[in-house]
Enzyme design. Structure first.
Site, mmCIF file in Angstrom:
data_model
loop_
_atom_site.group_PDB
_atom_site.id
_atom_site.type_symbol
_atom_site.label_atom_id
_atom_site.label_comp_id
_atom_site.label_asym_id
_atom_site.label_seq_id
_atom_site.Cartn_x
_atom_site.Cartn_y
_atom_site.Cartn_z
ATOM 1 C CD GLN A 250 -3.186 0.002 0.255
ATOM 2 O OE1 GLN A 250 -2.999 0.161 -0.936
ATOM 3 N NE2 GLN A 250 -4.251 0.456 0.863
ATOM 4 N N GLY B 207 -4.681 3.548 3.219
ATOM 5 C CA GLY B 207 -4.986 3.648 1.793
ATOM 6 C C GLY B 207 -4.501 4.935 1.157
ATOM 7 C CD GLU B 208 -7.936 8.116 0.894
ATOM 8 O OE1 GLU B 208 -8.424 9.017 0.236
ATOM 9 O OE2 GLU B 208 -8.553 7.542 1.823
HETATM 10 MO MO1 MOS Z 1 -10.607 7.518 -1.373
HETATM 11 S S1 MOS Z 1 -10.198 9.050 -2.660
HETATM 12 O O1 MOS Z 1 -11.494 8.300 -0.135
HETATM 13 O O2 MOS Z 1 -11.503 6.399 -2.250
#
Ligand code: MOS
Length: 748
Positions: free
Chosen positions: A648, A714-715
């Protein structure tokens, strides 16, 4: 979360769905073999603004294999003109052939359905359209004076409506500063391009609609479809077991899903629509262009006295969508006086949407470059400046952080990178023909969590037991199946191979959107809670059953290891799950539990943090930019699977390099057309562009954040990277580039 030596959480376990994927057995939305399937191809507008004056489908309708053509003239009338599902993130304001209006170039204006994709594609070229052109706004800079502020008091809660924010007195703070920076930073339009494009198959059975979709939000898709048609949510069934990448564009349900359902309803055939790569640019969102003016003030010792951050981003004429770049500025550094404003301007483009770290990805570029500029003006090391303004508590809410390992991230990252070898004077590090520069930036992303419900059943599987654990979550390719299997296995005292985790079906209990980096925290917590409840239920059955060897032992004194019940005391009493199940009706035990955020969200600020260090090498003749290495150190709470977490993070870093050096969607200001709508012209890095990516997770034990202690990853990986690279390029060359992407011609 209780773990033990034999626990699987944290281990670098391979993906449980890996074999299905590499053998092609994993079924993605477009892969479902449906009887009588037909193929829909969308016809798109070729003007950016105006109306469809005439649309002639006579030739297309007679073309080989064509079953039907839908236009605004014959499409069924939907409640509220098809705009009933307006609640983000799933519901968007869509254009569903309800009128003749054209709001952007590429807007769906017809749907051709045929017996094959090729026939539909061919016939789609035969739809003859004339237009009445309207006034076009497709140029961000030209539209800039029309920007309007978001309301101070948002009508709806949610960070994307948080327009204007003030603390302290910014003018007084700037007046008291010894040093000031006032600069404008810009980031371009970008478009998501997951390997799997959007796709949907819609099929009606009486009043029941089934949609095989690729979505980040199964329940959101169900509700958006149901609302658009005025149906009961239970009458819509969404099936989405595999998703080939989402990154935000699949967080919303876009027009093609509804168009497939509309066509299927009127033609009484299942209809499949798979967007082409070119159609990924426009009708399904993308990251908005931003213009960010940042004003910083600081004392000569580096103490920040004020920050002003004014973000202007574009939206469409259909709907307001904001890239909230200024949100991160509110919490990243301890500054008493701060103002962050968000403004929108309207363009004739498709409505933009969430794209990996919406707000943070663009905000950590501008703020972290501004901090680098400030450090230089102060003759301070950029890392020392950040430490000087380190926020021990959340400057936004005043709350303590549930955990914050950022200092350790700076320390570990700087050491692994060799930050101490950096030369402060820009343009003074050389290695042969290469100009060498070092830059850093801070990474951060909030830890969100939403309620989730999970059903867990312990049942016989031949002579062995297995747990079947279900919730309507999604796996975007990130590893949801695998980490949920690990969490369930540990909670139940089973091996991961004894757990079957199922997701991607709206008939399962509700899980939230796989967006905002919240699936691990939300659904993972619910899996832990439901599987723990199931274990306790089975243990209580044993403890209360006179025919069990465990009878009379307090259930809380019983542990489970590899499916065998053992006491925590010295008692030799033992039996297996299988033996307990054998005495139960149906030979199975089930528990359904929900888990939701609680008081902790009011007591703590919750964020993941990291430090990113970049080396840039610029060829002194050609100005070619290379990033030979990135070092990132992150505090993300508990790492649930070391291998998947590493993947990730490096994927986020790769996208950060892409954001810094490659990506930009060009819209022709003369007609609003997406100019580079394919992967030949929309540049992304290739393997040759990516070199050393060094990821470290620092230890971080967060007892407050949620039952599994994980922050979501994830981000955060994309955040900070573009800032670190821009700063490294400056350190190498002495050229300060304040826009993205940075290309060699910027350095000539
Ligand atoms: Mo993410 S851009 O919150 O899927």
């Amino acid at each position: 979360m209780a773990t033990n030596e034999s626990g699987s959480v944290g281990k670098p376990m391979n993906r449980v769905d890996g074999r299905l994927k590499v053998t092609g057995a994993a079924r993605y939305a477009a892969d479902w073999p449906i009887d009588g399937l037909t193929y829909g191809v969308i016809v798109q507008s070729t003007i950016g603004s105006g109306r469809v004056a005439s649309i002639d489908v006579s030739r297309a309708s007679k073309a080989r294999g064509v079953i039907g053509v839908l236009t605004h003239k014959n499409a069924q009338k939907l409640p509220d003109k098809g705009r009933a599902a307006v609640n983000p993130p799933a519901g968007r304001v869509l254009t569903l052939l309800q009128d003749d209006q054209v709001h952007y170039n590429g807007q769906p204006i017809a749907l051709v359905v045929a017996d094959t994709f090729e026939h539909a594609t061919d016939a789609a070229t035969m739809v003859a359209v004339t237009y009445e052109k309207g006034i076009l706004a497709a140029d961000f800079d030209a539209a800039f004076p029309s920007a309007y502020p978001l309301p101070e008091k948002p009508a709806e809660p949610g960070r994307n409506t948080r327009g204007h924010y003030v603390r302290g007195d910014v003018d007084a703070g700037l007046a008291s500063a010894d040093v000031r920076i006032d600069q404008t930073y810009t980031t371009p339009k970008e478009n998501h391009n997951p390997m799997e494009p959007h796709a949907a198959i819609a099929s009606w059975d009486g009043g029941q609609l089934t949609v095989y979709d690729t979505t980040q939000y199964v329940y959101g898709a169900r509700d958006a479809v149901a609302k658009t048609f005025g149906m009961k949510p239970e009458d819509v069934h969404i099936i989405s077991p595999f998703v080939g990448g989402g990154f935000g564009c699949k967080g919303s349900t876009w027009s093609h899903v509804l168009l497939a359902a509309m066509a299927s309803q009127s033609l009484k055939r299942p209809v499949k629509i798979v967007l082409t790569r070119r159609q990924m640019f426009g009708p399904v969102g993308g990251r908005p262009q931003t213009h960010q003016r940042i004003t910083l003030g600081a004392k000569s010792d580096g103490t920040l006295t004020a920050i002003r951050h004014v973000t202007t981003s574009h939206t469409s004429f259909i709907e307001d969508f904001l890239e909230p770049s200024g949100i991160v500025t509110r919490m990243l550094y301890a500054v008493p006086n701060l103002e962050s404003t968000h403004r929108l301007l309207k363009l004739n483009v498709g409505t933009p949407t969430y794209q990996r770290a919406p707000g943070e990805a663009t905000g950590t570029f501008s703020l972290e470059v501004a901090m680098d500029e400030l450090a230089e003006k102060l003759h301070m090391d950029p890392l020392a400046l950040r430490l000087k303004n380190y926020a021990e508590t959340d400057p936004d809410t005043g709350r303590p952080f549930s955990s914050k390992a950022l200092k350790e991230c700076y320390r570990v990252g700087a050491e692994r990178f060799g930050w101490s070898k950096r030369k402060a004077q820009a343009g003074t590090m050389r290695d042969g023909k290469a100009m060498v520069g070092y830059g850093l930036a801070t990474a951060t992303y909030p830890t969100y969590r939403s309620p989730a419900t999970v059903r867990a059943r312990l049942e016989m599987n031949g002579s062995d037991v297995r747990a079947v654990v279900q919730t309507a979550s999604q796996d975007l390719g990130t590893g949801t199946y695998t980490i949920m299997t690990q969490i369930a296995a540990d909670a139940l005292g089973l091996k991961p191979s004894q757990v079957r985790f199922e997701l991607g079906d709206s008939h399962f209990p509700k899980s939230p959107v796989s967006g905002g980096s919240m699936s691990a925290a939300s659904t993972g917590s619910a899996v832990h809670v439901a599987c723990t409840a199931l274990r306790q239920k089975v243990l209580a059955l044993a403890a209360n059953d006179p025919s069990s060897p465990m009878h009379g032992i307090v259930a809380t004194d019983i542990g489970v290891s590899e499916g065998r019940l053992i006491t925590r005391s010295d008692s030799p009493a033992t039996e297996t799950y299988a033996e307990v199940l054998a005495r139960q009706p149906g030979k199975a035990v089930e528990a359904t539990e929900s888990s939701a955020p609680g008081e902790e969200t009011k007591q703590f600020a919750m964020h993941a943090f990291g430090a990113v260090f970049a080396e840039a090498r610029i060829d002194s003749d050609t100005r070619t930019i290379r990033i030979p290495r990135l070092v990132g150190a992150y505090g993300v709470g508990r790492v649930l699977n070391a291998k998947l977490a590493h993947s990730q993070m490096i994927s986020g870093m790769v996208w950060g390099i892409s954001q810094a050096l490659r990506e930009e969607t060009d819209v022709d200001p003369r007609n609003g057309r997406y100019v580079n709508a394919d992967l030949a012209e929309y540049h992304v890095p290739v393997n040759a562009d990516i070199h050393d990516l060094d990821v470290t997770f620092v230890d971080e034990d967060d007892p407050h954040i949620n039952p599994i202690g994980a922050k979501g990853i994830g981000e955060i990986g994309i955040t900070g990277v573009a800032g670190a690279i821009a700063n490294a390029i400056y350190n190498a060359t002495g050229v300060r580039v304040r826009h993205l992407p940075i290309r060699l011609d910027d350095l000539l």
